[in-house]
Write a protein that holds these residues in place. Structure first.
Motif, PDB file in Angstrom:
ATOM      1  N   ALA A   1      -0.865   4.239  10.860  1.00 27.51           N
ATOM      2  CA  ALA A   1      -1.054   3.606   9.494  1.00 27.51           C
ATOM      3  C   ALA A   1      -0.471   4.499   8.490  1.00 27.51           C
ATOM      4  O   ALA A   1      -0.289   5.449   8.458  1.00 27.51           O
TER       5      ALA A   1
ATOM      6  N   PHE B   1      -9.216   5.810   3.632  1.00 28.85           N
ATOM      7  CA  PHE B   1     -10.494   5.675   4.727  1.00 28.85           C
ATOM      8  C   PHE B   1     -11.518   6.844   4.401  1.00 28.85           C
ATOM      9  O   PHE B   1     -12.620   6.805   4.553  1.00 28.85           O
TER      10      PHE B   1
ATOM     11  N   TRP C   1      -3.867   4.464   3.662  1.00 25.71           N
ATOM     12  CA  TRP C   1      -4.805   3.976   4.333  1.00 25.71           C
ATOM     13  C   TRP C   1      -5.740   5.044   4.858  1.00 25.71           C
ATOM     14  O   TRP C   1      -6.891   5.146   4.962  1.00 25.71           O
TER      15      TRP C   1
ATOM     16  N   ALA D   1       0.785  -1.426   0.004  1.00 26.01           N
ATOM     17  CA  ALA D   1       0.042  -0.073   0.104  1.00 26.01           C
ATOM     18  C   ALA D   1       0.741   1.202  -0.058  1.00 26.01           C
ATOM     19  O   ALA D   1       0.530   2.277  -0.675  1.00 26.01           O
TER      20      ALA D   1
ATOM     21  N   LEU E   1      -6.546   5.656  12.588  1.00 28.91           N
ATOM     22  CA  LEU E   1      -5.421   5.160  11.946  1.00 28.91           C
ATOM     23  C   LEU E   1      -4.164   5.947  12.139  1.00 28.91           C
ATOM     24  O   LEU E   1      -2.963   5.280  11.950  1.00 28.91           O
TER      25      LEU E   1
END
Lengths: 75, 147
Positions: free
Chosen positions: B115, B123, B119, B33, B110
């Motif tokens: 994170a 998100f 993400w 990612a 997050l």
């Protein structure tokens, strides 16, 4: 909602427009400073106008407020 | 006019977001990612949604006026907002407060667990998309059935 109108307030706007020499929805909307869609929504009971607009509607139709709008008893 | 804008926006949000997530999902296959390029596609998605809504509303308005003309009705194109539009806007915003709240909380969590920005960004974008879809649906329902 199941087809039930969102308000119990009913009105005579359509009849009163006719009584005032076939005033169109567009003419009433212009006097109120709203869109024709809003006038249609009020007439069909899909929208309850603010108290101020309710008075403006009554004034535009040259009647009193309770000649335009009605609210049924609970029972 | 406001109802037309809301309808056009709903179609565009669904189309552009679905395309964006399809592109990102295909890039995620076999790639970590942190190495997936998502910022440029997201900016394009947002840009197309905004510009598309403006252009789409103009085209839909022209189409509506042509339709009225064909039916022999006087062309009645309304513009501006009124009391009902403003109330429907507030109503739609109120109905999405829970989704936005979850989004804020989730984004914070997050960030707290460190994170990857992929993400966090995606998100928040997902929350924004869901919020826009719910809000436009609520508004269209309010315009057509009352509230």
């Amino acid at each position: 909602m199941g087809g039930q109108k969102p308000t119990r307030v009913t009105n005579n706007i359509k009849a009163l427009r006719t009584a005032r020499g076939d005033m169109t929805q567009a003419e009433l909307a212009e006097r109120l400073g709203v869109t024709r869609q809003t006038v249609i929504a009020i007439e069909q009971g899909r929208y309850s106008p603010s108290l101020e607009m309710a008075f403006q509607i009554a004034r535009a139709l040259q009647v009193t407020l309770d000649e335009v709008f009605h609210y049924p008893n609970q029972d | 006019m406001e109802e037309r804008i809301v309808c056009v926006y709903l179609v565009l949000v669904i189309a552009t977001s679905a395309t964006y997530f399809a592109v990102i999902a295909s890039r995620l296959r076999g790639t970590p990612a942190s190495q997936v390029e998502w910022v440029t596609p997201m900016l394009w998605t947002l840009g197309i949604s905004i510009v598309g809504t403006i252009v789409g509303t103009i085209l839909a308005t022209i189409a509506a006026s042509i339709r009225q003309g064909v039916r022999g009705r006087p062309v009645d194109i309304e513009h501006g907002t009124d009391e009902r539009d403003r109330e429907i806007k507030r109503y739609g915003t109120r109905k999405t407060q829970a989704i936005v709240g979850v989004g804020l909380g989730g984004g914070l969590i997050l960030a707290m667990i460190d994170a990857d920005t992929f993400w966090i960004g995606n998100f928040l974008f997902l929350i924004g998309t869901l919020s826009a879809i719910v809000e436009t649906n609520v508004k269209i329902r309010a315009y057509r059935r009352g509230f």
